[in-house]
Write a protein that holds these residues in place. Structure first.
Motif, PDB file in Angstrom:
ATOM      1  N   GLU A 431       0.812  -1.210   0.000  1.00 53.62           N
ATOM      2  CA  GLU A 431       0.000   0.000   0.000  1.00 53.62           C
ATOM      3  C   GLU A 431       0.851   1.268   0.000  1.00 53.62           C
ATOM      4  OE1 GLU A 431       0.196  -1.873   4.135  1.00 53.62           O
ATOM      5  OE2 GLU A 431      -0.301  -2.489   2.079  1.00 53.62           O
ATOM      6  N   GLU A 432       2.106   1.153   0.491  1.00 48.17           N
ATOM      7  CA  GLU A 432       2.997   2.316   0.470  1.00 48.17           C
ATOM      8  C   GLU A 432       3.617   2.508  -0.905  1.00 48.17           C
ATOM      9  OE1 GLU A 432       4.811   2.638   4.920  1.00 48.17           O
ATOM     10  OE2 GLU A 432       5.456   0.903   3.778  1.00 48.17           O
ATOM     11  N   LEU A 433       3.812   1.421  -1.644  1.00 47.55           N
ATOM     12  CA  LEU A 433       4.389   1.529  -2.987  1.00 47.55           C
ATOM     13  C   LEU A 433       3.374   2.025  -4.004  1.00 47.55           C
ATOM     14  CD1 LEU A 433       6.542  -1.723  -3.258  1.00 47.55           C
ATOM     15  CD2 LEU A 433       7.372   0.618  -3.124  1.00 47.55           C
ATOM     16  N   ALA A 434       2.105   1.630  -3.843  1.00 45.25           N
ATOM     17  CA  ALA A 434       1.085   1.975  -4.830  1.00 45.25           C
ATOM     18  C   ALA A 434       0.963   3.490  -4.975  1.00 45.25           C
ATOM     19  CB  ALA A 434      -0.256   1.374  -4.429  1.00 45.25           C
ATOM     20  N   GLY A 435       1.002   3.944  -6.222  1.00 48.95           N
ATOM     21  CA  GLY A 435       0.852   5.366  -6.502  1.00 48.95           C
ATOM     22  C   GLY A 435       2.158   6.136  -6.550  1.00 48.95           C
ATOM     23  N   ARG A 436       3.239   5.571  -6.022  1.00 52.06           N
ATOM     24  CA  ARG A 436       4.529   6.259  -6.061  1.00 52.06           C
ATOM     25  C   ARG A 436       5.262   5.901  -7.348  1.00 52.06           C
ATOM     26  NH1 ARG A 436       7.276   5.482  -0.185  1.00 52.06           N
ATOM     27  NH2 ARG A 436       8.555   7.175  -0.983  1.00 52.06           N
ATOM     28  N   THR A 437       6.143   6.785  -7.787  1.00 51.71           N
ATOM     29  CA  THR A 437       6.932   6.498  -8.977  1.00 51.71           C
ATOM     30  C   THR A 437       8.141   5.661  -8.609  1.00 51.71           C
ATOM     31  OG1 THR A 437       8.178   8.562  -8.729  1.00 51.71           O
ATOM     32  CG2 THR A 437       6.186   8.636 -10.075  1.00 51.71           C
ATOM     33  N   VAL A 438       8.679   4.962  -9.627  1.00 50.60           N
ATOM     34  CA  VAL A 438       9.788   4.041  -9.375  1.00 50.60           C
ATOM     35  C   VAL A 438      11.006   4.778  -8.841  1.00 50.60           C
ATOM     36  CG1 VAL A 438      11.401   2.459 -10.486  1.00 50.60           C
ATOM     37  CG2 VAL A 438       8.986   2.390 -11.080  1.00 50.60           C
ATOM     38  N   GLY A 439      11.320   5.919  -9.425  1.00 50.93           N
ATOM     39  CA  GLY A 439      12.511   6.651  -8.990  1.00 50.93           C
ATOM     40  C   GLY A 439      12.303   7.491  -7.761  1.00 50.93           C
ATOM     41  N   GLU A 440      11.087   7.528  -7.223  1.00 51.97           N
ATOM     42  CA  GLU A 440      10.778   8.429  -6.109  1.00 51.97           C
ATOM     43  C   GLU A 440      11.257   7.895  -4.776  1.00 51.97           C
ATOM     44  OE1 GLU A 440       6.778  10.026  -3.803  1.00 51.97           O
ATOM     45  OE2 GLU A 440       6.651   9.397  -5.902  1.00 51.97           O
ATOM     46  N   PHE A 441      11.121   6.571  -4.543  1.00 50.94           N
ATOM     47  CA  PHE A 441      11.399   6.053  -3.212  1.00 50.94           C
ATOM     48  C   PHE A 441      12.852   5.633  -3.017  1.00 50.94           C
ATOM     49  CE2 PHE A 441      11.514   1.704  -4.673  1.00 50.94           C
ATOM     50  CZ  PHE A 441      10.554   1.629  -5.670  1.00 50.94           C
ATOM     51  N   SER A 442      13.692   5.670  -4.059  1.00 53.51           N
ATOM     52  CA  SER A 442      15.105   5.341  -3.873  1.00 53.51           C
ATOM     53  C   SER A 442      15.911   5.861  -5.053  1.00 53.51           C
ATOM     54  CB  SER A 442      15.286   3.822  -3.741  1.00 53.51           C
ATOM     55  OG  SER A 442      16.644   3.498  -3.602  1.00 53.51           O
ATOM     56  N   ASP A 443      17.113   6.393  -4.740  1.00 49.40           N
ATOM     57  CA  ASP A 443      18.021   6.841  -5.795  1.00 49.40           C
ATOM     58  C   ASP A 443      19.116   5.814  -6.047  1.00 49.40           C
ATOM     59  OD1 ASP A 443      19.342   7.081  -3.423  1.00 49.40           O
ATOM     60  OD2 ASP A 443      20.048   9.139  -3.746  1.00 49.40           O
ATOM     61  N   GLN A 444      18.917   4.575  -5.524  1.00 45.23           N
ATOM     62  CA  GLN A 444      19.888   3.515  -5.713  1.00 45.23           C
ATOM     63  C   GLN A 444      19.383   2.551  -6.776  1.00 45.23           C
ATOM     64  OE1 GLN A 444      20.674   1.742  -1.912  1.00 45.23           O
ATOM     65  NE2 GLN A 444      21.339   3.658  -0.961  1.00 45.23           N
ATOM     66  N   GLN A 445      20.255   1.620  -7.114  1.00 46.69           N
ATOM     67  CA  GLN A 445      19.906   0.630  -8.122  1.00 46.69           C
ATOM     68  C   GLN A 445      19.104  -0.501  -7.467  1.00 46.69           C
ATOM     69  OE1 GLN A 445      20.265   1.529 -10.952  1.00 46.69           O
ATOM     70  NE2 GLN A 445      22.048   2.899 -11.056  1.00 46.69           N
ATOM     71  N   PRO A 446      18.205  -1.170  -8.191  1.00 48.83           N
ATOM     72  CA  PRO A 446      17.986  -1.043  -9.638  1.00 48.83           C
ATOM     73  C   PRO A 446      16.977   0.034 -10.024  1.00 48.83           C
ATOM     74  CG  PRO A 446      16.662  -2.828  -8.789  1.00 48.83           C
ATOM     75  CD  PRO A 446      17.426  -2.287  -7.619  1.00 48.83           C
TER      76      PRO A 446
END
Length: 741
Positions: A431-446
């Protein structure tokens, strides 16, 4: 207040103890105070009654035998008080002493009794149980007060002792004006002889009875009331009666309307297109059926009138309509039932039932609605819904069973769905991931590289694949993106797959390095072997030269230089031979603490010369490691000597060992930390390459040999820097399986 003691406790649970025995009073007060109750005390019944009226306790504990006012009078006084009559009372009596008085006390209104002597657990349990029962009774009183029916209690003489708000509203009086008056006088009913004497059978045992009568309400209109009266018992003795009077005026009017308009009813009954019948509540036999019922079920009217309602139900079904429920609602709506027609065809029906009086018999009028087509459609839809639910569950289980991150995102990178592996890697719940962009929650790989690839997919919808290494964690990720536009009306989507291929990348790198090292080892070993013979010859000639011209001092500066260079070449050849030496695989279990201690002793002379202190910190206990003692000793000595050489005078070199877990693997790790300037970031990837050295006079083979030995042992040698400064070399060994010899 004189004679009153109050102990601090929970304000929402107060207990009044009335006892003329100081020891008992003190004992019970202490026990209840420790249990968290607010305790009030009094020495006799009169004083206790005064405190009860002032403080309104939640529970009263009273002795039976007391001066001035004993426990029996005290119980009667509490029960006579309108505001205190519902407070639970616990009587206390000496064993085999006040039994008769205890029984009299229970009849006077007490709720329970406790024998003396008693244990603390029994006292606390009785207090807790009575308080809980009091709370439940308060809840029931609230339900009674909110009821729309008139609910009352009365004594054996027929005088009311309580009545709810519905009764007050019906009579137009408050409870104080009602209590104490005769129920029959208030409601204008002529009773049978001696109050409720009609409720007694020939043996004098009270029984429940029912009566319907007309009473005039406070509004001035006559209302039909259905009265149900039952006895109230205590200690197997009837102490009063409880009653419920339900307003059935509308039902009576309906019955009268049916009787007054029988012809109109019959016309409506016969002309209604839905099946209707009337059956006797006692015998369940049909009393009347309309034409629609005969058409739907295929029975003639005479056949119907010879049947019961049970004959319409299949034998395997529970005959719900056969259950007589005189206290049920006037209108009962049922879920679809299965009925059987004359030709054994099953149909689904919904029924509504109304109580009626038919030919002077208590009966029910049943209206039937044939919902067979709707039921079959509902069952089909239910099967489809169940299938969809099962498919969704199987999809979710399969989605979550994938052991690498999989996300479904839109073309803006916004996450629509993620599997369990993705949530674990990202460190967020679904539920925390839903709606967020892929690059928003971490600046690390992948995720960083995935965000870049999503932007490329917008312009080029073909599948994208790229491998990227996370410098922070050291993991290598394979990122794959598939553009999908078959999600119906929800728009275009991208399936993002991130697979951890670190082990594969490490194996490939290890294979390449092994092949290179094998070739290089063979080469340097051959070169070293070939160089040693001429080097030995040069050394022998130099020895003869020094012997022959020992008196010619002008040659010393040349011979010394030659001697130093020969020594340096000898060390180089020995290291080259060591680097190219094949691994024999002769490993034994050795204590890490022993290896560190031996290596520190070997390096102590060098540490003393450099004025560096060696400090060892080994976690106890550590499992033994499987090693070649001679080969691995070179690793520890080399790492400690390097740390000494790079540390300034009066500094400390720390050798720390502990157990660590990484990637579900158990390791024994040794860290050698110096106090020098550390390793440059650009040099770390090349630190273990042969002949790479930044130290003056160094061969660049020491760390390469140590790295190769660690690989031979299935371990790792990791170069880095301390957060506080200085280099940190980490030697990590796999923990042997339990039971390894």
């Amino acid at each position: 207040m004189h004679g009153v003691e109050i102990s601090n406790g929970r304000e929402d649970n107060s207990v009044l103890i009335v006892n003329d025995e100081p020891d008992q009073l003190r004992l019970m007060r202490g026990l209840l105070s420790k249990a968290g109750y607010a305790v009030l005390t009094a020495e006799d019944g009169r004083e206790g009654l005064m405190i009860a009226k002032q403080e309104r306790p939640d529970l009263v504990i009273s002795d039976v035998s007391m001066p001035i006012m004993d426990g029996l009078d005290f119980c009667r006084q509490l029960r006579a008080d309108t505001e205190l009559k519902s407070v639970p009372i616990l009587l206390v009596s000496a064993l085999q002493k006040d039994t008769v008085d205890v029984v009299a006390g229970l009849r006077a209104g007490a709720d329970d009794y406790l024998e003396i002597p008693f244990d603390s657990t029994r006292l606390i349990a009785k207090v807790s149980r009575l308080l809980e029962r009091s709370r439940l009774e308060a809840s029931y009183r609230d339900l009674v007060e909110q009821a729309s029916d008139v609910i009352f209690t009365q004594d054996l003489t027929g005088h009311l002792t309580s009545i709810n708000l519905a009764g007050e509203k019906f009579l137009g009086r408050n409870q104080e004006e009602i209590v104490g008056n005769s129920f029959f006088a208030l409601f204008g009913v002529i009773p049978e002889s001696n109050g409720f004497a009609g409720a007694l059978d020939r043996s004098g045992t009270p029984r429940e009875f029912r009566h319907q009568f007309v009473a005039r309400s406070a509004m001035g209109d006559d209302r039909w009331l259905d009265l149900i009266v039952s006895p109230i018992k205590k200690l197997d003795e009837t102490i009063g009666f409880r009653g419920l009077a339900r307003d059935i005026t509308e039902r009576k009017r309906f019955e009268e309307a049916l009787r007054d308009s029988e012809e109109r009813y019959r016309l409506l009954f016969e002309s209604t297109p839905q099946p209707i019948w009337v059956y006797n509540e006692e015998t369940l036999g049909f009393l009347a059926v309309n034409e629609a019922a005969t058409r739907t079920y295929g029975y003639s009217r005479d056949e119907f009138l010879s049947m019961t309602i049970a004959d319409l139900r299949p034998q395997e079904d529970i005959p719900t309509l056969m259950i007589k429920n005189s206290e049920g609602p006037d209108l009962v709506l049922s879920s679809p039932w299965r009925h059987q027609t004359r030709d054994k065809k099953m149909i689904y029906v919904e029924t509504s039932s109304h109580p009626v009086v038919f030919d002077g018999k208590n009966s029910r009028l049943v209206i039937v609605n044939d919902v067979t087509e709707r039921k079959l459609l509902d069952e089909k839809q239910q099967r489809l819904h169940t299938s969809l639910q099962q498919s969704a569950a199987e999809y979710r289980q399969t989605f979550n069973a994938i052991d690498f991150p999989v996300l479904i995102v839109d073309l803006e990178g916004s996450i629509k769905r993620s599997n369990f592996a993705a949530e674990q890697v990202a460190g967020f719940a679904a539920e925390e991931l839903a709606g967020r962009t892929v690059g928003e929650f971490s600046d690390q790989q992948p995720w960083k590289k995935a965000a870049e690839l999503i932007e490329n997919v917008r312009d080029n919808p073909s599948p994208a694949y790229e491998e990227v290494k996370d410098d922070h964690t050291g993991k290598t990720w394979a990122i794959t993106l598939y553009h999908v536009n078959e999600f119906g009306s929800v728009g275009e989507r991208v399936i993002l797959i991130a697979q951890d291929i670190s082990k594969r990348a490490e194996l490939e790198a290890s294979l390449r390095q092994s092949e290179m090292m094998s070739l290089l080892g063979s080469l340097v070993a051959g070169v070293a072997h070939e160089v040693r013979n001429p080097l030995f010859g040069i050394s022998s000639i130099l020895d003869a030269f020094e012997t022959r011209f020992s008196d010619r001092t002008e040659y010393l500066r040349y011979t010394n230089v030659l001697r130093d260079e020969i020594g340096r070449l000898t060390v180089l050849m020995e290291e080259l031979l060591e680097y190219g030496k094949p691994f024999r695989g002769e490993l034994f279990l050795v204590s890490m603490e022993e290896m560190i201690s031996r290596s520190i002793r070997a390096c102590m002379p060098a540490a003393d010369v450099a004025q560096v202190t060696l400090v060892s910190e080994v976690e106890d206990p550590l499992p033994k490691i499987r090693i070649d003692r001679r080969r691995l000793s070179k690793v520890f000595v080399n790492l400690i000597e390097n740390a000494i050489q790079h540390s300034p005078a009066a500094s400390v070199v720390r050798i720390e060992a502990r157990r660590v877990v990484e990637g579900n693997n158990d390791w024994v790790q040794c860290e050698i930390k110096d106090s020098g300037s550390g390793i440059l970031e650009q040099d770390i990837p090349k630190i273990f390459e042969p002949f790479f050295s930044k130290r003056r006079g160094g061969t660049g083979l020491g760390l390469a040999i140590a790295h190769r030995i660690m690989q031979e042992h299935g371990g790792k040698l990791i170069a880095g820097n301390n957060p506080t400064g200085g280099a940190c070399m980490i030697a990590r060994f796999p923990t042997p399986f339990e039971g390894d010899a």
